[in-house]
Design a protein around this motif. Sequence first.
Motif, PDB file in Angstrom:
ATOM      1  N   CYS A 248       0.762  -1.174   0.117  1.00 19.31           N
ATOM      2  CA  CYS A 248      -0.071   0.092   0.184  1.00 19.31           C
ATOM      3  C   CYS A 248       0.760   1.390  -0.126  1.00 19.31           C
ATOM      4  CB  CYS A 248      -1.125  -0.061   1.160  1.00 19.31           C
ATOM      5  SG  CYS A 248      -2.269  -1.151   1.177  1.00 19.31           S
ATOM      6  N   ASP A 249       2.036   1.188   0.724  1.00 14.71           N
ATOM      7  CA  ASP A 249       2.754   2.413   0.779  1.00 14.71           C
ATOM      8  C   ASP A 249       3.630   2.593  -0.658  1.00 14.71           C
ATOM      9  OD1 ASP A 249       2.598   2.593   3.499  1.00 14.71           O
ATOM     10  OD2 ASP A 249       4.372   1.453   4.113  1.00 14.71           O
ATOM     11  N   LYS A 250       3.691   1.521  -1.083  1.00 14.30           N
ATOM     12  CA  LYS A 250       4.584   1.525  -2.508  1.00 14.30           C
ATOM     13  C   LYS A 250       3.325   2.219  -3.647  1.00 14.30           C
ATOM     14  CE  LYS A 250       6.733  -0.971  -6.163  1.00 14.30           C
ATOM     15  NZ  LYS A 250       7.264  -2.559  -6.525  1.00 14.30           N
ATOM     16  N   LEU A 251       2.244   1.778  -3.331  1.00 16.25           N
ATOM     17  CA  LEU A 251       1.220   2.125  -4.159  1.00 16.25           C
ATOM     18  C   LEU A 251       0.996   3.620  -3.987  1.00 16.25           C
ATOM     19  CD1 LEU A 251      -1.252   1.910  -6.235  1.00 16.25           C
ATOM     20  CD2 LEU A 251      -2.557   0.929  -4.517  1.00 16.25           C
ATOM     21  N   GLU A 252       0.980   4.159  -2.851  1.00 19.28           N
ATOM     22  CA  GLU A 252       0.701   5.404  -2.578  1.00 19.28           C
ATOM     23  C   GLU A 252       1.837   6.318  -3.152  1.00 19.28           C
ATOM     24  OE1 GLU A 252      -1.662   7.340   1.305  1.00 19.28           O
ATOM     25  OE2 GLU A 252       0.198   6.376   1.625  1.00 19.28           O
ATOM     26  N   ALA A 253       2.938   5.775  -3.030  1.00 14.94           N
ATOM     27  CA  ALA A 253       4.383   6.505  -3.446  1.00 14.94           C
ATOM     28  C   ALA A 253       4.103   6.675  -4.942  1.00 14.94           C
ATOM     29  CB  ALA A 253       5.442   6.059  -3.011  1.00 14.94           C
ATOM     30  N   GLN A 254       3.703   5.644  -5.602  1.00 15.19           N
ATOM     31  CA  GLN A 254       3.454   5.824  -7.062  1.00 15.19           C
ATOM     32  C   GLN A 254       2.315   6.718  -7.468  1.00 15.19           C
ATOM     33  OE1 GLN A 254       2.729   1.684  -8.145  1.00 15.19           O
ATOM     34  NE2 GLN A 254       4.967   1.070  -8.186  1.00 15.19           N
ATOM     35  N   GLN A 255       1.228   6.576  -6.688  1.00 17.38           N
ATOM     36  CA  GLN A 255       0.317   7.611  -7.136  1.00 17.38           C
ATOM     37  C   GLN A 255       0.567   9.068  -6.836  1.00 17.38           C
ATOM     38  OE1 GLN A 255      -2.928   6.402  -4.472  1.00 17.38           O
ATOM     39  NE2 GLN A 255      -3.793   5.091  -6.103  1.00 17.38           N
TER      40      GLN A 255
END
Length: 658
Positions: A248-255
């Motif tokens: 989720c952290d990675k997804l948030e960073a990508q967003q």
Amino acid sequence: MDAQQFLEEFGHIANAPGGVGKLRELILSLAFKGELCVPSNEISATLLDDIERQRLEFNGETRKQRLTRQSNTTTNLVGPYEIPKHWSWVSLSTVGHTWGQKKPEDSFVYIDVSSIDNKAGVLRQSPEVISASAAPSRARKVVKKGTLVYSTVRPYLLNIAIIDRDFDLEPIASTAFAIVHPWEGISGRYLYFYLRSPIFVRYVESVQIGMAYPAISDEKFYSGVVPLPPTEEQSRIVAKVDELMALCDKLEAQQQARRKLQNALRQSTLQAVASATSPHELQTTWACLADNFGRLFHEPEDVDDLVAELKNLAVRGLLSEASTTSPDLEAIKIDCAQMRARYIADGLIRRQKLVGMADCEETYPAHWAVTAFDEVAIVIGGVTKGRDLRGKQVMVCPYLSVANVQRGHFKLEGLKSIEIAADELAKYQVHEGDLLITEGGDWDKVGRTALWRGGVTNCLHQNHVFKARVPSKQLLNEWVELVFNSGVGRDYFAGASKQTTNLASINMTQLRSFALPIPPLIEQQRILSVLSELTKHCNEWCRQMERKQAMSTLLAGAVVSSLTGITIEQEEEPMKAPQTELVAPLRLGTTPDIKAQAPLATILARHHGEMSAKDLWQRFGGEIDAFYTQLKTEVAHGWILEPAPAEMREKLADSVSA
């Protein structure tokens, strides 16, 4: 909903406003229902027996702790949902203990709410060290490495952490925390995640007291129930949650990276539009913007950038065809000079020397005029507080402060009043058509301009708000308001302002010397008309984006609810009814399974199984077409009975019905 359906809906959840947060809620909800890991071969009853042995050996339980634990200890404690058979529902008072309280006698490490990084869920690097003599009265609760602290004050902030290190000095926590030191066999991380889960959050919301400053008592906190799996399974759940949270952290960073790139691309495209030097170049750059609109604008606030650039284009004369005539600047100046003479004679203003025009760096069409604002408008300072009113007839009037004057509009809530002498009313009263310009404040408040359209009797303006009157009918107040609020005005006021720390201000001379561009009257009217039409389109785009976001949020919530089986109430907002009327009440049919995608039937079930179609649509919260599609789906499944008749009919116009 099965895994395949979840994968199909994943994009809708992840890209919804707060979607990653919904995914985190989903992970935690599934974790504490036992659906993230393969079940253990052990049973939690064995762990509970061991905890009881540890408690007896600890022999440090206070009477209050014992009474709280005993009042929440039953052989069949019931939780809010079904858990695996080898798990147990237990109270928080069962899974851990406290270390008691003490008044500090020596210097200590003080852990209060500000010591918690609530996003990361850890202690900040350097908690405060305090001497015993300076100890706050709340510094009482003893903690040690491995102790979990939970802020019971404003619990929605989730100030929760595990004491993750030893300190040279004794750590003592504030009484604003509830303390849980897990027994051996209880994972502190497992408890930490549970306390942050939507399951426990909803429990806290149901028992907390207070509105502006909500809090949960220690007794209610320790009475909260926890789904307890065997120790080995706790560890596997924590590992899986850590793994998924990292994703989720990675997804948030990508967003965030995508959002940053999108913002840069939008600014670049808008800059190309703003830099156009001819109608043809503007048409080319505008076509590029229009072709890529969906890629450039995703959030309602994104459109604000477009509106700002439209104002800049308008002020540079690029939104309409050029006029074949030029403005009669001399006539405009004469009108202003005549009003100034009358005002001086009536004592409304003092005689002042006209100021020169400030340097003008902007390039305007050759047939426009540019002159100092002082030559075409009268600027009047506002009323000050603390005036000597002895011996005068006094009246109380509302007044406009800097906070009331926004760019292009007024905020009139909480309008304050001031005493003035009755004979000063004519000088400070604002009239329809007056321009109100702010002197200063923080950066965005300098030079904010709005056109007064009346509505408040005997309203004045304070000394930090200038009043300007444009007497000539060949210069529109709306044009001046546009120029001051555009990038031209904002750049000038920011550059001319007196700057102190985070504040800025302009004086009357700087306002009067502003280099005002003046197109011919007919061109002013055309530009304002085109800008108004384009702004309406922008506002509609904003509304569409807001509706899309609202639908995305509803969908994300519905998907999470269907996966977890935990219904999350959506906020019910008043909605404007369309020009249609849904006929016949709707009644609940076969109660849907908790995992079924049946939001309408779920709402009906909560409202005694029957309600009007209009009320159901409003609680559904979506567009009318989406509601009708969902209604047909649920009728087809039998979750809602077939309405008789099931139809929509157009409402008659008011004039016809009358």
